[in-house]
Design a protein around this motif. Structure first.
Motif, short mmCIF file in Angstrom:
data_model
loop_
_atom_site.label_atom_id
_atom_site.label_comp_id
_atom_site.label_asym_id
_atom_site.label_seq_id
_atom_site.Cartn_x
_atom_site.Cartn_y
_atom_site.Cartn_z
N GLY A 20 0.94 -1.22 0.00
CA GLY A 20 -0.02 -0.04 0.12
C GLY A 20 0.83 1.21 -0.03
N LEU A 21 0.46 2.20 -0.60
CA LEU A 21 1.17 3.49 -1.03
C LEU A 21 0.19 4.66 -0.85
CD1 LEU A 21 3.81 5.08 -1.82
CD2 LEU A 21 3.00 4.89 -4.06
N ILE A 22 0.72 5.48 0.52
CA ILE A 22 -0.06 6.86 0.84
C ILE A 22 0.64 7.79 0.58
CG2 ILE A 22 -1.24 7.99 2.65
CD1 ILE A 22 -1.76 4.88 3.91
N GLY A 23 0.21 8.82 -0.33
CA GLY A 23 0.67 9.95 -0.48
C GLY A 23 1.33 9.78 -1.88
N LEU A 24 0.99 10.59 -2.95
CA LEU A 24 1.32 10.65 -4.34
C LEU A 24 1.64 11.91 -4.80
CD1 LEU A 24 -1.58 8.40 -5.44
CD2 LEU A 24 0.67 7.74 -4.80
N GLY A 25 2.54 12.66 -4.13
CA GLY A 25 3.06 13.76 -4.45
C GLY A 25 4.42 13.23 -5.30
N LYS B 63 2.94 -5.06 -7.03
CA LYS B 63 1.76 -4.40 -7.35
C LYS B 63 1.34 -3.64 -6.38
CE LYS B 63 -2.93 -5.41 -9.08
NZ LYS B 63 -4.13 -6.42 -9.44
N VAL B 64 1.02 -2.36 -6.62
CA VAL B 64 0.79 -1.16 -5.41
C VAL B 64 -0.68 -0.59 -5.39
CG1 VAL B 64 1.49 0.98 -4.58
CG2 VAL B 64 3.23 -0.70 -5.89
N ALA B 65 -1.27 -0.79 -4.22
CA ALA B 65 -2.29 0.00 -4.02
C ALA B 65 -2.09 1.30 -3.72
CB ALA B 65 -3.29 -0.55 -3.04
N ALA B 66 -2.52 2.53 -4.59
CA ALA B 66 -2.21 3.77 -4.32
C ALA B 66 -3.29 4.78 -3.77
CB ALA B 66 -1.54 4.43 -5.51
N PHE B 67 -2.90 5.50 -2.77
CA PHE B 67 -4.07 6.46 -2.23
C PHE B 67 -3.36 7.66 -1.91
CE2 PHE B 67 -5.96 8.44 1.45
CZ PHE B 67 -7.40 8.97 1.00
N ASP B 68 -4.25 8.97 -2.23
CA ASP B 68 -3.91 10.21 -1.88
C ASP B 68 -4.95 11.01 -1.71
OD1 ASP B 68 -1.06 12.23 -2.37
OD2 ASP B 68 -3.28 13.23 -2.46
N LEU B 69 -5.28 12.06 -1.01
CA LEU B 69 -6.29 12.59 -0.58
C LEU B 69 -6.93 13.38 -2.00
CD1 LEU B 69 -5.51 14.48 2.86
CD2 LEU B 69 -7.15 12.69 2.44
N ASN B 70 -5.83 13.74 -2.67
CA ASN B 70 -6.04 14.62 -3.91
C ASN B 70 -6.19 13.37 -4.99
OD1 ASN B 70 -6.06 15.66 -6.37
ND2 ASN B 70 -4.56 17.23 -5.78
N GLU B 71 -7.75 13.27 -5.58
CA GLU B 71 -8.11 12.10 -6.34
C GLU B 71 -7.35 12.43 -7.69
OE1 GLU B 71 -12.15 10.14 -8.21
OE2 GLU B 71 -12.20 11.65 -6.54
N LEU C 6 -2.86 0.01 -8.56
CA LEU C 6 -4.32 0.05 -8.35
C LEU C 6 -4.72 1.53 -7.68
CD1 LEU C 6 -6.97 -1.43 -8.37
CD2 LEU C 6 -6.45 -2.22 -6.24
N PRO C 7 -5.51 2.33 -8.23
CA PRO C 7 -6.08 3.39 -7.45
C PRO C 7 -7.13 3.20 -6.63
CG PRO C 7 -6.72 3.24 -9.75
CD PRO C 7 -5.88 2.27 -9.63
N PRO D 102 0.25 -10.12 6.38
CA PRO D 102 0.57 -9.09 7.06
C PRO D 102 0.99 -7.52 6.10
CG PRO D 102 2.10 -10.23 7.57
CD PRO D 102 1.33 -11.14 6.85
N SER D 103 0.35 -6.63 6.45
CA SER D 103 0.56 -5.48 5.02
C SER D 103 1.85 -4.83 5.33
CB SER D 103 -0.58 -4.52 5.61
OG SER D 103 -1.72 -5.07 5.30
N ILE D 104 2.13 -4.30 4.15
CA ILE D 104 3.32 -3.53 4.22
C ILE D 104 2.94 -2.26 3.75
CG2 ILE D 104 5.42 -2.93 3.14
CD1 ILE D 104 6.14 -5.62 2.92
N ILE D 105 3.05 -1.09 4.30
CA ILE D 105 2.23 0.35 3.84
C ILE D 105 3.14 1.34 3.78
CG2 ILE D 105 0.71 2.05 4.33
CD1 ILE D 105 -0.96 -0.17 5.87
N ILE D 106 3.68 2.16 2.73
CA ILE D 106 4.64 3.02 2.69
C ILE D 106 3.93 4.45 2.59
CG2 ILE D 106 6.41 3.94 0.89
CD1 ILE D 106 7.03 1.46 0.08
N LEU D 107 4.55 5.25 3.61
CA LEU D 107 3.92 6.57 3.49
C LEU D 107 5.14 7.48 2.73
CD1 LEU D 107 3.14 6.75 7.38
CD2 LEU D 107 1.74 5.96 5.37
N SER D 108 4.49 8.49 2.01
CA SER D 108 5.21 9.35 1.53
C SER D 108 4.43 10.67 1.61
CB SER D 108 5.54 9.45 -0.14
OG SER D 108 6.32 10.12 -0.55
#
Length: 510
Positions: free
Chosen positions: A11-16, A32-40, A63-64, A78-84
Motif C-alpha cells: 500500500g502506498l499513501i501520498g502521491l506527490g 503491485k501497488v494500491a495507491a491512495f492520496d487525498l487528492n483524487e 491500483l488506484p 500482513p501488510s506493508i504500507i509506505i508513507l510518502s
C-alpha cells in the motif's frame, strides 16, 4: 473481499513528487501497488502514467483506491504500507486512521519522509505493540525516487528482513569495483544490476539521523560550488556558459559529482522569456526545509565541529535578507576589479578547483565525525563504510570520491576523522597551497567564500596541537572560577587560581 491472488503487494499513501515516483519504481520491479492520496487527481495521475508506461495490453501494476479502508482491503496481509507524506503531524494522523481501520500488530508502516529523527524514535515507541512503525529515509529527489534512490532504513530488525528485498529492488545500483552508478534514466531501460544503495542503518531514528547529516553535507557541498561560481563570475569576469564549461571539465576528475553536473546544466540554461542566462533571472534568496538547520543544531548539541555545514546554513540565512543586502551595497563599495591576464585567470581557476576539493573533503569529514559522535551518544553501531557505499549513487551528494571514503573506513572502521586517513591526508597536503591562495584571492577581491574559508580554518585548527583554548580557560576561571586542567598534571585533576589575591594561590579542586 478481494481474492488473495489479486491482492496488491504494497500500500502506498501520498502521491506527490516522491510518492508517485516511488510507486512507479515499485511497479517496475514487479510489485503491485494500491495507491491512495487525498487528492483524487494525484491518484488518477499515477494510474494513467502506469498505463502509459506498461501499455494497455498488460495488467495494471498500480491500483488506484479511493480511501484508506479500500487500500487495506486490497493489500496482502500482513501488510506493508509506505508513507510518502509531509513530515510532522500528517504522519501521526494517517497512522491513527489506519489503526482505527484495523491495522494489526504485524503490519508494517514505513515512513519515507524527511522526519526529524527524534520524532521517529518517539513514534516507534508509541506505536509499539499496535503495529510496526519503521522508517526509511530517501535521497535522490524526483529522478532518484523513480529510477533508484539511496535508502537509509532503520527500526525493527524483523521488519527489515521483510522489507529488505523490496528496498534493495528499488534502490540505485553501483558497480562494486569502480563505485560508479549503474544508472537507469528511463522506464524503457533494463533494470540496473550491481550493489544496491541501501543498508540497514540501525535502531529507530538512526536512518533519519544519517539522512539528516547527508542533507547537511548537501547544504555545504552546494554552497561550496556556489562560492567558486561567484568568484569566477565576479573576480574573473567569466560568463555563466564559460563557468559551465569549467565545471564540466572539473567533473572529469576528483570533483566528479551529481551537484557539479547539475550546476553546469543550470549555468548553461537560458531563460525562455528573456534569453538571458537563467541564473541571472533567479532571485538570490535561498530556501531551506530544515534538515541543514537540524544538522547544525545537532553538531552543537553533541560537540562536533561541523563548521562548514553550519556556515552553509548561515549563508542561506544571509541570502534571505535581500533588501538589507541591497541597502548595504549602496553604502559600502566593492573592492577594485581584478585586472588579470588569461594565464592568471587559468591559474586562479586551478586554485579554485583545489580549494573546492579540499573544502569538500572537510565537509564530508565533519559529517562523518558528527555521525560518529551521535552514534556514541545514542548507542548506535553505525557502519561508515556501508553508509559511504550507499551514497555512491541515487542520492544528491553522490560523488566519485565516496568510493575513497568507503575504502578509508574499510581500512579502519574506527577511523577518528576522515582527514587522518592516508589517502585524504595526502590529498590535503597536495592541494593545500592552492586552497590558501584561493582564500587569499577572495579576501583581496572582497568576494565572500565563507564555507571554503571556514573549511580552511577547520583544517588549521584540527591539525594544530595547541589551540588558544588555554587562554580561554584562563578567562573562564578568572571571571567565573570554572577551573582548568594543567599540561603537567593528570587530566582528571582540575585547578583554580585565586586571581584577585596578591599572592594568587593555586587551588587544586579535585
Amino acid at each position: 473481499m478481494s481474492d488473495a491472488t489479486t491482492l496488491c503487494d504494497i500500500g502506498l499513501i501520498g502521491l506527490g513528487v516522491m510518492g508517485k515516483n516511488i510507486g512507479l519504481n515499485l511497479a517496475d520491479n514487479g510489485y503491485k501497488v494500491a495507491a491512495f492520496d487525498l487528492n483524487e487527481k494525484s491518484v488518477q495521475a499515477i494510474a494513467h502514467q502506469d498505463e502509459t508506461e506498461r501499455g494497455a495490453q498488460q495488467d495494471a501494476r498500480i491500483l488506484p483506491v479511493k480511501s484508506l479502508g479500500e487500500m487495506l482491503e486490497k493489500i496482502k496481509k500482513p501488510s506493508i504500507i509506505i508513507l510518502s507524506v509531509p513530515a510532522g503531524k500528517p504522519v501521526d494522523i494517517i497512522c491513527s486512521q489506519l489503526l482505527e481501520l484495523g491495522l494489526q500488530q504485524d503490519d508494517i508502516v514505513v515512513d519515507t519522509g524527511n522526519s526529524l529523527w527524534t520524532d521517529t524514535v518517539e513514534r516507534e515507541a508509541g506505536y509499539n505493540g499496535k503495529f510496526v512503525f519503521f522508517s526509511c529515509a530517501v535521497s535522490g529527489g524526483e529522478v532518484g525516487a523513480r529510477f533508484g534512490p539511496s535508502l537509509m532504513p532503520s527500526g525493527d530488525k524483523n521488519a527489515w528482513s521483510r522489507l529488505e528485498p523490496v528496498l534493495e529492488a528499488i534502490s540505485a545500483k553501483v558497480d562494486p569495483e569502480t563505485g560508479l552508478p549503474n544508472a537507469r534514466n528511463s522506464y524503457t531501460e533494463a533494470l540496473p544490476t550491481g550493489e544496491p544503495c541501501v543498508t540497514y542503518i540501525g535502531p529507530a531514528g538512526a536512518g533519519h539521523y544519517v539522512k539528516m547529516v547527508h542533507n547537511g553535507i548537501e547544504y555545504a557541498d552546494m554552497q561550496l560550488i556556489c562560492e567558486a561560481y561567484q568568484y569566477m563570475r565576479e573576480a574573473l569576469g567569466l560568463q555563466p556558459k564559460e563557468i559551465a564549461a569549467v565545471l564540466r571539465e572539473w567533473n572529469k576528475g576528483e570533483l566528479n559529482s551529481y551537484l557539479i553536473e547539475i550546476s553546469a546544466e543550470v549555468l548553461d540554461q537560458d531563460d525562455p522569456e528573456t534569453g538571458k542566462p537563467i541564473v541571472d533571472i533567479i532571485l538570490d534568496r535561498a530556501g531551506q526545509k530544515g534538515t541543514g538547520l537540524w544538522t547544525a543544531v545537532s553538531s552543537l548539541q553533541v560537540g562536533s565541529a561541523a563548521t562548514t555545514i553550519a556556515q552553509s546554513v548561515f549563508c542561506r540565512a544571509l541570502s534571505s535578507i535581500k533588501d538589507e543586502r541591497v541597502a548595504a551595497s549602496k553604502i559600502f563599495s566593492k573592492a577594485p576589479a581584478l585586472n588579470l591576464s588569461e594565464d592568471e585567470k587559468k591559474a586562479q581557476i586551478k586554485q579554485l578547483h583545489d580549494a573546492l576539493y579540499c573544502a569538500k573533503m572537510c565537509a564530508y569529514a565533519q559529517g562523518f565525525d558528527l555521525m560518529k559522535r551521535a552514534a556514541k551518544e545514542q548507542g548506535w553501531d553505525l557502519d561508515f563504510a556501508e553508509i559511504a557505499k550507499i551514497w555512491r549513487a541515487g542520492c544528491i551528494i553522490r560523488a566519485v570520491f565516496l568510493q575513497s571514503i568507503t575504502k578509508a573506513y574499510q581500512r579502519d572502521a574506527q577511523l577518528e576523522n576522515l582527514l587522518l586517513d592516508e589517502f585524504f591526508a595526502e590529498q590535503i597536503k597536495q592541494f593545500e597551497p592552492a586552497w590558501r591562495e584561493a582564500v587569499i584571492n577572495s579576501i583581496k577581491a572582497g568576494i565572500t567564500m565563507p564555507t571554503i574559508t571556514s573549511s580552511l580554518s577547520y583544517f588549521d585548527a584540527y591539525r594544530n596541537a595547541t589551540l588558544p583554548a588555554n587562554l580561554l580557560q584562563g578567562q573562564r576561571d578568572f571571571f567565573g572560577a570554572h577551573t582548568f586542567q594543567r599540561v603537567d598534571k593528570p587530566t582528571e585533576e582540575t585547578y583554580h587560581l585565586e586571581w584577585s589575591q596578591a599572592d594568587r594561590p593555586l587551588v587544586r579542586i579535585q
